[in-house]
Write an enzyme that holds these catalytic residues in place. Structure first.
Site, PDB file in Angstrom:
ATOM      1  N   ILE A  36       0.827  -1.214   0.000  1.00 53.97           N
ATOM      2  CA  ILE A  36       0.000   0.000   0.000  1.00 53.97           C
ATOM      3  C   ILE A  36       0.863   1.267   0.000  1.00 53.97           C
ATOM      4  CG2 ILE A  36      -0.274   0.380   2.489  1.00 53.97           C
ATOM      5  CD1 ILE A  36      -3.312   0.610   1.969  1.00 53.97           C
ATOM      6  N   ASN A  97      11.327  -8.627   7.179  1.00 55.15           N
ATOM      7  CA  ASN A  97      11.620  -8.027   8.470  1.00 55.15           C
ATOM      8  C   ASN A  97      10.967  -8.855   9.576  1.00 55.15           C
ATOM      9  OD1 ASN A  97      12.869  -5.734   7.210  1.00 55.15           O
ATOM     10  ND2 ASN A  97      10.813  -4.991   6.720  1.00 55.15           N
ATOM     11  N   GLU A 105       6.410  -4.345  10.891  1.00 55.91           N
ATOM     12  CA  GLU A 105       5.182  -3.600  11.180  1.00 55.91           C
ATOM     13  C   GLU A 105       3.978  -4.539  11.279  1.00 55.91           C
ATOM     14  OE1 GLU A 105       2.402  -0.636   8.525  1.00 55.91           O
ATOM     15  OE2 GLU A 105       4.571  -0.490   8.245  1.00 55.91           O
ATOM     16  N   VAL A 106       3.913  -5.498  10.376  1.00 56.37           N
ATOM     17  CA  VAL A 106       2.766  -6.414  10.332  1.00 56.37           C
ATOM     18  C   VAL A 106       3.242  -7.813  10.754  1.00 56.37           C
ATOM     19  CG1 VAL A 106       0.966  -7.427   8.889  1.00 56.37           C
ATOM     20  CG2 VAL A 106       1.726  -5.067   8.462  1.00 56.37           C
ATOM     21  N   HIS A 110       5.951 -12.144   5.777  1.00 60.69           N
ATOM     22  CA  HIS A 110       5.847 -11.666   4.396  1.00 60.69           C
ATOM     23  C   HIS A 110       7.225 -11.392   3.827  1.00 60.69           C
ATOM     24  CE1 HIS A 110       5.489  -8.214   7.145  1.00 60.69           C
ATOM     25  NE2 HIS A 110       6.092  -7.477   6.234  1.00 60.69           N
TER      26      HIS A 110
HETATM   27  P1  5GP Z   1       7.012  -4.753   7.539  1.00 61.28           P
HETATM   28  O1  5GP Z   1       7.587  -3.518   8.159  1.00 61.28           O
HETATM   29  O2  5GP Z   1       6.093  -5.491   8.496  1.00 61.28           O
HETATM   30  O3  5GP Z   1       8.061  -5.639   6.934  1.00 61.28           O
HETATM   31  O4  5GP Z   1       6.164  -4.254   6.312  1.00 61.28           O
HETATM   32  C1  5GP Z   1       4.776  -4.173   6.307  1.00 61.28           C
HETATM   33  C2  5GP Z   1       4.374  -3.607   4.953  1.00 61.28           C
HETATM   34  O5  5GP Z   1       2.970  -3.745   4.833  1.00 61.28           O
HETATM   35  C3  5GP Z   1       4.696  -2.129   4.767  1.00 61.28           C
HETATM   36  O6  5GP Z   1       5.548  -1.973   3.624  1.00 61.28           O
HETATM   37  C4  5GP Z   1       3.333  -1.463   4.572  1.00 61.28           C
HETATM   38  O7  5GP Z   1       3.358  -0.439   3.601  1.00 61.28           O
HETATM   39  C5  5GP Z   1       2.466  -2.635   4.141  1.00 61.28           C
HETATM   40  N1  5GP Z   1       1.073  -2.513   4.528  1.00 61.28           N
HETATM   41  C6  5GP Z   1       0.574  -2.156   5.745  1.00 61.28           C
HETATM   42  N2  5GP Z   1      -0.765  -2.179   5.738  1.00 61.28           N
HETATM   43  C7  5GP Z   1      -1.129  -2.582   4.491  1.00 61.28           C
HETATM   44  C8  5GP Z   1      -2.397  -2.795   3.873  1.00 61.28           C
HETATM   45  O8  5GP Z   1      -3.469  -2.637   4.459  1.00 61.28           O
HETATM   46  N3  5GP Z   1      -2.382  -3.202   2.570  1.00 61.28           N
HETATM   47  C9  5GP Z   1      -1.217  -3.395   1.886  1.00 61.28           C
HETATM   48  N4  5GP Z   1      -1.305  -3.790   0.617  1.00 61.28           N
HETATM   49  N5  5GP Z   1      -0.005  -3.202   2.437  1.00 61.28           N
HETATM   50  C10 5GP Z   1       0.033  -2.792   3.732  1.00 61.28           C
END
Ligand code: 5GP
Length: 126
Positions: A36, A97, A105-106, A110
């Site tokens: 996103i 990550n 973050e999530v 992934h």
């Molecule tokens: P992390 O920091 O966990 O490796 O990355 C999480 C990623 O998820 C981030 O790049 C963020 O932009 C993406 N993200 C967070 N919320 C959403 C969402 O609702 N939809 C999509 N498509 N990506 C998301």
């Protein structure tokens, strides 16, 4: 300590169809969709459909079909986006990550596929 999976995380909601996503490709065990907040011209997330929080959790507890499926779907997206150096593409980066130091973050496992421009060095030096 056992892995704790939070069913309310945003990717779990995407997998349940509770919030929309921009799907790139889908298989029996995995989903690829556009990030996103893209950090590069190509920024695709590839996730397993199973309840895993991180790479080490996935590697320890997923079955071989899930692991192969995620790896092959990632390669398929790389090929379809024209990024593969073996096929004349300019290359890409795949990262995952985990936890606080990884700035995850999530909390659903992934892979980020990033490409479409020079990506710089992998980690900023202190
Ligand atoms: P992390 O920091 O966990 O490796 O990355 C999480 C990623 O998820 C981030 O790049 C963020 O932009 C993406 N993200 C967070 N919320 C959403 C969402 O609702 N939809 C999509 N498509 N990506 C998301």
């Amino acid at each position: 300590m056992p892995f704790h999976y939070d069913d309310q995380n945003i990717f779990a909601k995407i997998l349940r169809g509770e919030i929309p996503n921009d799907t790139v490709a889908e298989t029996e065990h995995s989903l690829a969709f556009n990030d996103i907040g893209p950090k590069a011209p190509v920024h695709v997330l590839v996730i397993p459909k199973g309840r895993y929080v991180s790479h080490d959790h996935f590697a320890a507890e997923a079955d071989e079909a899930e692991i192969v499926d995620l790896a092959r779907l990632t390669a398929r997206v790389i090929a379809e986006m024209g990024l593969s150096p073996g096929e004349g593409g300019e290359g890409y980066r795949v990262i995952s990550n985990a936890g606080d130091h990884g700035v995850q973050e999530v909390p659903h496992y992934h892979l980020h596929i990033l490409g479409g421009r020079p990506l710089g060095r992998m980690v900023q030096a202190d």
